[in-house]
Design a protein around this motif. Sequence first.
Motif, PDB file in Angstrom:
ATOM      1  N   ALA A 132       0.837  -1.155   0.040  1.00  0.00           N
ATOM      2  CA  ALA A 132      -0.054   0.149   0.037  1.00  0.00           C
ATOM      3  C   ALA A 132       0.761   1.216   0.225  1.00  0.00           C
ATOM      4  O   ALA A 132       0.487   2.193  -0.617  1.00  0.00           O
ATOM      5  CB  ALA A 132      -1.055   0.209   1.240  1.00  0.00           C
ATOM      6  N   ALA A 133       2.023   1.285   0.619  1.00  0.00           N
ATOM      7  CA  ALA A 133       3.048   2.356   0.572  1.00  0.00           C
ATOM      8  C   ALA A 133       3.319   2.834  -0.587  1.00  0.00           C
ATOM      9  O   ALA A 133       3.408   3.986  -1.140  1.00  0.00           O
ATOM     10  CB  ALA A 133       4.060   2.302   1.632  1.00  0.00           C
ATOM     11  N   ALA A 134       3.729   1.714  -1.379  1.00  0.00           N
ATOM     12  CA  ALA A 134       4.417   1.932  -2.772  1.00  0.00           C
ATOM     13  C   ALA A 134       3.116   2.446  -3.643  1.00  0.00           C
ATOM     14  O   ALA A 134       3.478   3.333  -4.449  1.00  0.00           O
ATOM     15  CB  ALA A 134       4.947   0.531  -3.462  1.00  0.00           C
ATOM     16  N   ALA A 135       1.997   1.724  -3.438  1.00  0.00           N
ATOM     17  CA  ALA A 135       0.887   2.115  -4.270  1.00  0.00           C
ATOM     18  C   ALA A 135       0.487   3.747  -4.040  1.00  0.00           C
ATOM     19  O   ALA A 135       0.250   4.686  -5.046  1.00  0.00           O
ATOM     20  CB  ALA A 135      -0.416   1.288  -3.972  1.00  0.00           C
ATOM     21  N   GLY A 136       0.728   4.309  -2.721  1.00  0.00           N
ATOM     22  CA  GLY A 136       0.455   5.537  -2.222  1.00  0.00           C
ATOM     23  C   GLY A 136       1.473   6.538  -3.226  1.00  0.00           C
ATOM     24  O   GLY A 136       1.042   7.700  -3.430  1.00  0.00           O
ATOM     25  N   VAL A 137       2.632   6.212  -3.206  1.00  0.00           N
ATOM     26  CA  VAL A 137       3.556   6.983  -4.148  1.00  0.00           C
ATOM     27  C   VAL A 137       3.240   6.992  -5.273  1.00  0.00           C
ATOM     28  O   VAL A 137       3.290   8.086  -6.045  1.00  0.00           O
ATOM     29  CB  VAL A 137       5.117   6.138  -3.795  1.00  0.00           C
ATOM     30  CG1 VAL A 137       6.003   7.119  -4.674  1.00  0.00           C
ATOM     31  CG2 VAL A 137       5.583   6.150  -2.192  1.00  0.00           C
TER      32      VAL A 137
ATOM     33  N   LEU B 249      -6.918  23.146 -19.659  1.00  0.00           N
ATOM     34  CA  LEU B 249      -7.964  22.232 -19.071  1.00  0.00           C
ATOM     35  C   LEU B 249      -7.351  21.458 -18.001  1.00  0.00           C
ATOM     36  O   LEU B 249      -6.266  21.017 -17.928  1.00  0.00           O
ATOM     37  CB  LEU B 249      -8.095  20.924 -20.106  1.00  0.00           C
ATOM     38  CG  LEU B 249      -9.175  20.142 -19.786  1.00  0.00           C
ATOM     39  CD1 LEU B 249     -10.402  20.752 -19.522  1.00  0.00           C
ATOM     40  CD2 LEU B 249      -9.422  18.924 -20.899  1.00  0.00           C
ATOM     41  N   ARG B 250      -7.878  21.781 -16.676  1.00  0.00           N
ATOM     42  CA  ARG B 250      -7.401  21.135 -15.487  1.00  0.00           C
ATOM     43  C   ARG B 250      -8.312  20.073 -14.978  1.00  0.00           C
ATOM     44  O   ARG B 250      -9.517  19.879 -15.365  1.00  0.00           O
ATOM     45  CB  ARG B 250      -7.628  22.386 -14.291  1.00  0.00           C
ATOM     46  CG  ARG B 250      -7.368  21.462 -13.049  1.00  0.00           C
ATOM     47  CD  ARG B 250      -7.099  22.882 -11.929  1.00  0.00           C
ATOM     48  NE  ARG B 250      -6.431  23.985 -12.087  1.00  0.00           N
ATOM     49  CZ  ARG B 250      -4.816  23.664 -11.991  1.00  0.00           C
ATOM     50  NH1 ARG B 250      -4.471  22.631 -11.539  1.00  0.00           N
ATOM     51  NH2 ARG B 250      -4.180  24.752 -12.174  1.00  0.00           N
ATOM     52  N   VAL B 251      -7.755  18.944 -14.960  1.00  0.00           N
ATOM     53  CA  VAL B 251      -8.335  17.644 -14.572  1.00  0.00           C
ATOM     54  C   VAL B 251      -8.156  17.027 -13.055  1.00  0.00           C
ATOM     55  O   VAL B 251      -6.960  17.488 -12.564  1.00  0.00           O
ATOM     56  CB  VAL B 251      -7.765  16.665 -15.587  1.00  0.00           C
ATOM     57  CG1 VAL B 251      -8.330  15.324 -15.167  1.00  0.00           C
ATOM     58  CG2 VAL B 251      -7.800  16.727 -17.064  1.00  0.00           C
ATOM     59  N   ARG B 252      -9.060  16.802 -12.415  1.00  0.00           N
ATOM     60  CA  ARG B 252      -9.217  16.281 -11.287  1.00  0.00           C
ATOM     61  C   ARG B 252      -9.239  14.701 -11.358  1.00  0.00           C
ATOM     62  O   ARG B 252      -9.968  14.159 -12.198  1.00  0.00           O
ATOM     63  CB  ARG B 252     -10.333  16.743 -10.538  1.00  0.00           C
ATOM     64  CG  ARG B 252     -10.282  18.351 -10.107  1.00  0.00           C
ATOM     65  CD  ARG B 252     -11.386  18.879  -9.359  1.00  0.00           C
ATOM     66  NE  ARG B 252     -12.704  18.223  -9.741  1.00  0.00           N
ATOM     67  CZ  ARG B 252     -13.425  18.745 -10.863  1.00  0.00           C
ATOM     68  NH1 ARG B 252     -12.799  19.599 -11.552  1.00  0.00           N
ATOM     69  NH2 ARG B 252     -14.585  18.032 -11.343  1.00  0.00           N
ATOM     70  N   ALA B 253      -8.890  13.923 -10.269  1.00  0.00           N
ATOM     71  CA  ALA B 253      -9.089  12.524 -10.098  1.00  0.00           C
ATOM     72  C   ALA B 253      -8.947  12.301  -8.760  1.00  0.00           C
ATOM     73  O   ALA B 253      -8.699  12.666  -7.785  1.00  0.00           O
ATOM     74  CB  ALA B 253      -7.586  12.050 -10.954  1.00  0.00           C
ATOM     75  N   SER B 254      -9.900  10.945  -8.727  1.00  0.00           N
ATOM     76  CA  SER B 254     -10.023  10.323  -7.463  1.00  0.00           C
ATOM     77  C   SER B 254      -9.355   8.799  -7.839  1.00  0.00           C
ATOM     78  O   SER B 254      -9.371   8.177  -8.655  1.00  0.00           O
ATOM     79  CB  SER B 254     -11.467  10.009  -7.158  1.00  0.00           C
ATOM     80  OG  SER B 254     -11.983  11.336  -6.878  1.00  0.00           O
ATOM     81  N   VAL B 255      -8.521   8.428  -6.796  1.00  0.00           N
ATOM     82  CA  VAL B 255      -7.711   7.181  -6.979  1.00  0.00           C
ATOM     83  C   VAL B 255      -8.129   6.221  -5.673  1.00  0.00           C
ATOM     84  O   VAL B 255      -8.300   6.638  -4.533  1.00  0.00           O
ATOM     85  CB  VAL B 255      -6.222   7.375  -6.875  1.00  0.00           C
ATOM     86  CG1 VAL B 255      -5.534   6.143  -6.709  1.00  0.00           C
ATOM     87  CG2 VAL B 255      -5.915   8.401  -7.967  1.00  0.00           C
ATOM     88  N   GLY B 256      -8.546   4.893  -5.956  1.00  0.00           N
ATOM     89  CA  GLY B 256      -8.806   3.959  -5.206  1.00  0.00           C
ATOM     90  C   GLY B 256      -7.680   2.886  -5.189  1.00  0.00           C
ATOM     91  O   GLY B 256      -7.237   2.441  -6.120  1.00  0.00           O
ATOM     92  N   VAL B 257      -7.328   2.612  -3.993  1.00  0.00           N
ATOM     93  CA  VAL B 257      -6.104   1.502  -3.822  1.00  0.00           C
ATOM     94  C   VAL B 257      -6.708   0.593  -2.919  1.00  0.00           C
ATOM     95  O   VAL B 257      -7.210   0.633  -2.083  1.00  0.00           O
ATOM     96  CB  VAL B 257      -4.988   2.027  -3.159  1.00  0.00           C
ATOM     97  CG1 VAL B 257      -3.544   1.213  -3.127  1.00  0.00           C
ATOM     98  CG2 VAL B 257      -4.352   3.294  -3.814  1.00  0.00           C
ATOM     99  N   VAL B 258      -6.416  -0.837  -3.593  1.00  0.00           N
ATOM    100  CA  VAL B 258      -6.667  -2.097  -2.889  1.00  0.00           C
ATOM    101  C   VAL B 258      -5.647  -2.929  -3.216  1.00  0.00           C
ATOM    102  O   VAL B 258      -4.883  -3.078  -4.291  1.00  0.00           O
ATOM    103  CB  VAL B 258      -8.209  -2.608  -3.298  1.00  0.00           C
ATOM    104  CG1 VAL B 258      -9.204  -1.666  -2.977  1.00  0.00           C
ATOM    105  CG2 VAL B 258      -8.006  -2.979  -5.000  1.00  0.00           C
ATOM    106  N   ASP B 259      -5.582  -4.085  -2.601  1.00  0.00           N
ATOM    107  CA  ASP B 259      -4.593  -5.108  -2.756  1.00  0.00           C
ATOM    108  C   ASP B 259      -5.530  -6.517  -2.643  1.00  0.00           C
ATOM    109  O   ASP B 259      -6.559  -6.503  -2.060  1.00  0.00           O
ATOM    110  CB  ASP B 259      -3.504  -5.099  -1.852  1.00  0.00           C
ATOM    111  CG  ASP B 259      -3.733  -5.441  -0.442  1.00  0.00           C
ATOM    112  OD1 ASP B 259      -4.908  -5.458   0.185  1.00  0.00           O
ATOM    113  OD2 ASP B 259      -2.780  -6.019   0.380  1.00  0.00           O
ATOM    114  N   GLY B 260      -4.799  -7.494  -3.288  1.00  0.00           N
ATOM    115  CA  GLY B 260      -5.366  -8.524  -3.192  1.00  0.00           C
ATOM    116  C   GLY B 260      -4.772  -9.795  -3.837  1.00  0.00           C
ATOM    117  O   GLY B 260      -3.771  -9.484  -4.462  1.00  0.00           O
TER     118      GLY B 260
END
Length: 132
Positions: free
Chosen positions: A67-72, A92-103
């Motif tokens: 998860a730490a590496a994914a956060g980077v 053009l400004r773009v916003r994003a949302s990021v979801g991180v999961v592992d499995g």
Amino acid sequence: MHTRRWVLLAAGAAGIAASSVTGGRLQHVIWLLTAIACASPLFVPAGGTAARIGGDEFAVLLPGSDAAAAGVVARAFLDLLDVPVLIDGHPLRVRASVGVVDGDPKAAETLLRRADARMYEVKRERQMSSSS
């Protein structure tokens, strides 16, 4: 026996379609999505894979990460989007949302659904905090 884990980021680039298509500039959306995909080597480490999974959504697969590496990686992606892109002289400004999961990599479809759900949860949380 140690189970190998994958970390998956699902990212939705909010604001692309609304700001571009309404002005009749669908081509701008295509250019911007292509630019994001081409920039993936800037934020995806060696061994990772980035793909556009539909619309304005991207997934980044990080085999063997945590998860730490994914956060980077997520932060690098968000920082990349923080810079406005000039298309036909219009920023053009773009916003994003990021979801991180592992499995478990054997459950790739489930992993993608979970990452997508987490991304939308993050997006809702951000919208709620900005409206208060």
